[in-house]
Design an enzyme around this catalytic site. Structure first.
Site, PDB file in Angstrom:
ATOM      1  N   ASP A 135      -7.548   1.239  -7.347  1.00 30.43           N
ATOM      2  CA  ASP A 135      -7.158   0.238  -7.085  1.00 30.43           C
ATOM      3  C   ASP A 135      -6.387  -0.288  -5.604  1.00 30.43           C
ATOM      4  O   ASP A 135      -7.059   0.802  -4.882  1.00 30.43           O
ATOM      5  CB  ASP A 135      -5.436   0.964  -7.773  1.00 30.43           C
ATOM      6  CG  ASP A 135      -4.119   0.441  -7.514  1.00 30.43           C
ATOM      7  OD1 ASP A 135      -3.685  -0.614  -8.213  1.00 30.43           O
ATOM      8  OD2 ASP A 135      -3.515   1.369  -7.390  1.00 30.43           O
TER       9      ASP A 135
ATOM     10  N   GLU B  93      -8.581  -4.996  -9.828  1.00 29.01           N
ATOM     11  CA  GLU B  93      -7.527  -6.439  -9.808  1.00 29.01           C
ATOM     12  C   GLU B  93      -7.914  -6.689  -9.016  1.00 29.01           C
ATOM     13  O   GLU B  93      -7.705  -7.166  -7.671  1.00 29.01           O
ATOM     14  CB  GLU B  93      -6.666  -5.366 -10.118  1.00 29.01           C
ATOM     15  CG  GLU B  93      -5.050  -6.145 -10.660  1.00 29.01           C
ATOM     16  CD  GLU B  93      -3.844  -4.661 -10.773  1.00 29.01           C
ATOM     17  OE1 GLU B  93      -3.285  -5.011 -11.323  1.00 29.01           O
ATOM     18  OE2 GLU B  93      -4.089  -3.884 -10.322  1.00 29.01           O
TER      19      GLU B  93
ATOM     20  N   ASP C 298      -0.771   5.834  -8.919  1.00 32.74           N
ATOM     21  CA  ASP C 298      -2.379   4.946  -8.347  1.00 32.74           C
ATOM     22  C   ASP C 298      -3.700   5.379  -9.132  1.00 32.74           C
ATOM     23  O   ASP C 298      -4.245   4.714  -9.136  1.00 32.74           O
ATOM     24  CB  ASP C 298      -2.457   4.675  -6.865  1.00 32.74           C
ATOM     25  CG  ASP C 298      -1.552   4.737  -6.231  1.00 32.74           C
ATOM     26  OD1 ASP C 298      -0.653   3.727  -6.375  1.00 32.74           O
ATOM     27  OD2 ASP C 298      -0.997   5.056  -4.790  1.00 32.74           O
TER      28      ASP C 298
END
Ligand SMILES: [Zn+2]
Length: 393
Positions: A186, A270, A352
């Protein structure tokens, strides 16, 4: 183990002699001129006649251009030709949606010239460019791969007046031994990356650290008389601070991306609309400073080199809002909420780390489905728990 020929660039600093500086300045100038000429010619042809000129069209105009601008003949013709190729690539990137429309090159920006293999010699680790009588004094701070020949060489000068040479080598990169570990990443601001293992890797904020130093240099620069020698000196000082920030950030990104690729077989990230986030002016500085875009790019190509699997997940996957344990999706999770308790299963999540674990799970399922098909698992789960007496019929 299979290996394939991969092009890999090795960048070194070098210290040109005064004569080499002169030739390079001339070459940079010609390359810039040709690039800008090509750009304006293409623009005009399109706006006036709706004509899309190609690399070949422009290349065919070069001999005439050289007649009207004889000084173009003073430098090697190879970098000039390469300049048109760069322009062509800029257009291709634009049409493919990878980049903005090409812009004109400025005299004060980074300068560069690319020499194809017919315009330099490479002997015993000595590099000599066309039209130069001696080799460049390159500082080889790390070894070049043995037994490979450079396929092209790009010489550049940055705003801080430092010279670099980037040597493109075609080599066999051996994949790393296969390992079991997988990781979800992340990307954040407080920590630059948060791994699904729970590890948070700090955000060193190189720009923020040097912001005062930069502001001071910029103030001094603004006060100097335009066109004066002192102004040029002050400009170089500003450029040096920028260069220092850039170098430190790049170095940090490389160390981290290499470590992650070394330690993991599968890497899930991502994909971020970084550009859109930079448009939010409150976050713009912080987002540019952390440098996710370049970091993800490094993870991508290093994974390819070393036989790792790199998976990018589309950005609308709710990685933060999904409970990793029961897949419940919460409606709303403001950015300042760092930890939350899942209303469904009661597990307490670090925002997170939960996101990183979801990114890994999502990445693995996407790759198992064989491509961009996204499983609708989250939606199915979400509909399941229905309160009694809530029937709509
Ligand atoms: Zn839950």
């Amino acid at each position: 183990m299979k290996s394939s020929k991969t092009k890999r660039a090795y960048k070194y600093r070098f210290y040109p002699t005064d004569e080499q500086k002169r030739i390079l300045a001339q070459t940079f100038g010609c390359c810039r001129f040709i690039y800008n000429w090509g750009l304006s010619t293409r623009k005009t042809a399109y706006s006036k006649h709706g004509q899309k000129l190609t690399y070949n069209d422009l290349s065919a105009m070069l001999p005439d251009l050289k007649k009207t601008h004889p000084w173009l003949g003073d430098v090697s013709s190879v970098p000039i030709q390469q300049s048109l190729r760069h322009l062509d690539r800029a257009y291709k990137n634009f049409y493919a949606g990878r980049a903005k429309y090409p812009t004109f090159k400025k005299r004060h920006g980074n300068q560069s010239a690319t020499y194809a293999s017919n315009a330099f010699t490479w002997e015993n680790g000595q590099l000599t460019l066309a039209k130069m009588d001696g080799p460049l004094a390159v500082t080889l701070h790390r070894d070049l791969p043995k037994g490979c020949k450079p396929s092209s060489v790009t010489v550049s000068k940055d705003c801080a007046n430092r010279y670099f040479v980037s040597i493109l080598m075609e080599e066999d990169i051996k994949p790393l031994p296969v390992i079991n570990s997988q990781v979800g990443i992340d990307l954040g601001l407080k920590s630059m990356v948060i791994l699904s293992t729970g590890e948070a890797v700090g955000n060193p904020k190189f720009y923020a650290k040097d912001e005062k130093r930069l502001a001071k240099a910029q103030r001094r620069h603004a006060k100097k008389k335009k066109g004066s020698k002192n102004r040029e000196k002050a400009r170089r000082k500003v450029a040096r601070v920028h260069a220092r920030i850039h170098d430190r950030r790049r170095d940090y990104q490389h160390k981290l991306s290499t470590r992650i690729v070394n330690e993991n077989q599968v890497i899930c990230v991502e994909s971020l609309a970084v550009k859109n986030m930079v448009k939010n002016h409150c976050l713009a500085k912080a987002v540019s400073d952390v440098g996710w875009g370049e970091f993800v790019r490094q993870l991508d190509y290093k994974s390819q080199w070393y036989g790792r699997t790199f998976i990018k997940i589309d950005r609308w996957y709710p990685s933060s809002k999904t409970c990793h344990d029961c897949k419940h999706v919460v409606e709303d999770l403001p950015l300042d909420v760092r930890a939350w308790v899942c209303p469904e299963c009661g597990v307490c999540h670090d925002r997170d780390i939960n996101a990183a674990r979801n990114i890994l799970a999502e990445g693995l399922s996407v790759s198992a489905c064989g491509g961009s098909v996204r499983p609708v698992r989250t939606r199915v789960r979400r509909a399941a728990p229905v309160e009694a007496g809530n029937s709509r019929s």
